[in-house]
Design a protein around this motif. Sequence first.
Motif, PDB file in Angstrom:
ATOM      1  N   ASP A 210       7.843 -11.623   8.733  1.00  0.00           N
ATOM      2  CA  ASP A 210       7.762 -10.145   9.359  1.00  0.00           C
ATOM      3  C   ASP A 210       9.125  -9.603   8.929  1.00  0.00           C
ATOM      4  OD1 ASP A 210       6.383  -8.300  11.167  1.00  0.00           O
ATOM      5  OD2 ASP A 210       7.925  -8.775  12.179  1.00  0.00           O
TER       6      ASP A 210
ATOM      7  N   ARG B 280       9.249  -8.223   5.458  1.00  0.00           N
ATOM      8  CA  ARG B 280       8.518  -7.107   5.418  1.00  0.00           C
ATOM      9  C   ARG B 280       9.087  -6.016   5.904  1.00  0.00           C
ATOM     10  NH1 ARG B 280       6.171  -3.739   8.582  1.00  0.00           N
ATOM     11  NH2 ARG B 280       6.928  -5.132  10.372  1.00  0.00           N
ATOM     12  N   ARG B 281       9.803  -6.028   7.035  1.00  0.00           N
ATOM     13  CA  ARG B 281      10.673  -4.650   7.120  1.00  0.00           C
ATOM     14  C   ARG B 281      11.499  -4.470   6.177  1.00  0.00           C
ATOM     15  NH1 ARG B 281      15.203  -4.361   9.759  1.00  0.00           N
ATOM     16  NH2 ARG B 281      15.208  -6.689  10.310  1.00  0.00           N
TER      17      ARG B 281
ATOM     18  N   ASP C 257       5.739   6.537   3.286  1.00  0.00           N
ATOM     19  CA  ASP C 257       5.018   5.471   4.226  1.00  0.00           C
ATOM     20  C   ASP C 257       4.387   4.323   3.511  1.00  0.00           C
ATOM     21  OD1 ASP C 257       4.191   4.791   6.856  1.00  0.00           O
ATOM     22  OD2 ASP C 257       2.133   6.044   6.583  1.00  0.00           O
TER      23      ASP C 257
ATOM     24  N   SER D 245      10.697   2.830   1.297  1.00  0.00           N
ATOM     25  CA  SER D 245      10.448   4.156   1.836  1.00  0.00           C
ATOM     26  C   SER D 245      11.352   5.285   1.406  1.00  0.00           C
ATOM     27  CB  SER D 245      10.934   3.827   3.557  1.00  0.00           C
ATOM     28  OG  SER D 245      10.129   3.258   4.101  1.00  0.00           O
TER      29      SER D 245
ATOM     30  N   MET E  71       2.826  -6.200   3.504  1.00  0.00           N
ATOM     31  CA  MET E  71       2.343  -7.510   3.907  1.00  0.00           C
ATOM     32  C   MET E  71       2.983  -8.599   3.044  1.00  0.00           C
ATOM     33  SD  MET E  71      -1.503  -8.811   5.011  1.00  0.00           S
ATOM     34  CE  MET E  71      -1.940  -9.295   3.342  1.00  0.00           C
TER      35      MET E  71
ATOM     36  N   SER F 226      -3.500   0.023  -3.733  1.00  0.00           N
ATOM     37  CA  SER F 226      -2.433  -1.346  -3.289  1.00  0.00           C
ATOM     38  C   SER F 226      -2.096  -1.962  -4.411  1.00  0.00           C
ATOM     39  CB  SER F 226      -3.064  -2.211  -2.227  1.00  0.00           C
ATOM     40  OG  SER F 226      -4.328  -2.825  -2.860  1.00  0.00           O
TER      41      SER F 226
ATOM     42  N   THR G  27      10.021  -2.814   3.342  1.00  0.00           N
ATOM     43  CA  THR G  27       9.537  -1.604   3.759  1.00  0.00           C
ATOM     44  C   THR G  27      10.691  -0.505   3.732  1.00  0.00           C
ATOM     45  OG1 THR G  27       7.401  -2.337   5.152  1.00  0.00           O
ATOM     46  CG2 THR G  27       8.158  -0.188   5.463  1.00  0.00           C
TER      47      THR G  27
ATOM     48  N   GLN H 289       2.972   0.571   3.338  1.00  0.00           N
ATOM     49  CA  GLN H 289       2.762  -0.376   4.191  1.00  0.00           C
ATOM     50  C   GLN H 289       2.839  -1.842   3.315  1.00  0.00           C
ATOM     51  OE1 GLN H 289       2.011   0.267   7.247  1.00  0.00           O
ATOM     52  NE2 GLN H 289       2.516   2.199   6.700  1.00  0.00           N
TER      53      GLN H 289
ATOM     54  N   TRP I 284       0.772  -1.208   0.005  1.00  0.00           N
ATOM     55  CA  TRP I 284       0.081   0.063   0.054  1.00  0.00           C
ATOM     56  C   TRP I 284       0.924   1.254  -0.007  1.00  0.00           C
ATOM     57  CZ3 TRP I 284      -1.250  -4.517   2.556  1.00  0.00           C
ATOM     58  CH2 TRP I 284      -2.602  -5.029   2.289  1.00  0.00           C
ATOM     59  N   GLU I 285       0.483   2.183  -0.888  1.00  0.00           N
ATOM     60  CA  GLU I 285       1.183   3.507  -0.945  1.00  0.00           C
ATOM     61  C   GLU I 285       0.378   4.683  -0.464  1.00  0.00           C
ATOM     62  OE1 GLU I 285       4.200   3.910  -4.269  1.00  0.00           O
ATOM     63  OE2 GLU I 285       3.190   1.822  -4.835  1.00  0.00           O
ATOM     64  N   ASN I 286       0.968   5.470   0.245  1.00  0.00           N
ATOM     65  CA  ASN I 286      -0.134   6.882   0.830  1.00  0.00           C
ATOM     66  C   ASN I 286       0.114   8.041  -0.145  1.00  0.00           C
ATOM     67  OD1 ASN I 286      -1.496   7.917   2.782  1.00  0.00           O
ATOM     68  ND2 ASN I 286       0.389   8.689   3.716  1.00  0.00           N
TER      69      ASN I 286
END
Length: 355
Positions: free
Chosen positions: A119, A122-123, A135, A130, A139, A89, A126, A137, A74-76
């Motif tokens: 997990d 995912r980090r 920001d 970034s 998964m 997304s 991200t 998101q 997902w992108e903001n």
Amino acid sequence: MTACGLPRSGPTRGQIYSGSVEKGGSTHVVNVDDRVNRAANYSPAYGFGSDFQSAGQVGADEVRPGDVLGLSIWENVDDGLLTSMGASSTQLQQLQVDSQGYIFVPYAGKIMAAGNSPDELRRLITEKLSTQTPDPQVMVTRVAGDGATVSVLGKVHAQGVYPIERPTRKLSSMLSRAGGVSIEPEIAVITVKRGGNSGKVWLRDLYSNSRNDIALRPGDIILVEEDQRSFTALGALGGQTKVPLGNEQVNAIEAVAMVGGLQTSLADPKGVFVMREEPQSVARAVLGRNDIYGTQRMAYVLDLTKPDGMFLARDFVIRDSDTVYVTEAPMVQWTKTLNVILAPVNQIRTTEQGF
């Protein structure tokens, strides 16, 4: 001359001794005593080596080469790097982890996936994204886990390839996952092959000793078989056959009893032989010599007429591929010879009486 051609169950005690190394033969003929018993009575034990026992459990959520992953990002922003106009997304499915452990994510580049949990991965993704979109998101899901599997074969109710999951990280639980063994538990032997190494254990010992319940690794092959160890019984015994050893230790007295014991009308209790090939280390200990090299043919002699003969036979352990051979008593051959010689005379007498 007549005696030489008479039928018999095998070589006599004297013929075996005549084939000894001391007389130019190739077999070491050894009279069993307490010292010999101590030197010869070892049994190659089943069990797993330290490399198997020290291996840690595989994390059920650890990504490995061969796994297939799915990403949702997902992108903001209205018009992001990966999302199309009007969409919030994007879905990246069927990302297979290559043999080196990497996956490729657009705008994030080549990322090491293997060894990380979903997990942790995912980090990482991200952090990479970034720097290019505000920001994000992410998964991460595992679509398939082909890289963390074991094969279960042989005498189980459900052979197959099974993933290493949280409930099946150890050998006993994986066997349960395959439906358990399909043979009698008392004769079931479990072999685990891992790369170029292998180890095996009795099913009974797997459950009685927690050290045998080893942690599984990706690619392990688990084979369940019926134990094939046996000895052969020949000569003046109640039966001449191949006898399974089972999972219990069998001594020479028990081995003779398992085939019906000595034939009282034929057997020589001084001529109970156990024949086997001994490895160099055991042969040296038995013979008390350090100039022995390589595997040696051994014929162990048990004299059941001696006061301690039965005790020595009780302490002598039978091993896989042994031959237990009992010679005929010397008087048997004399009896056979006399019968051959006297048969024509008796026939003549019978004929004369008929007249």
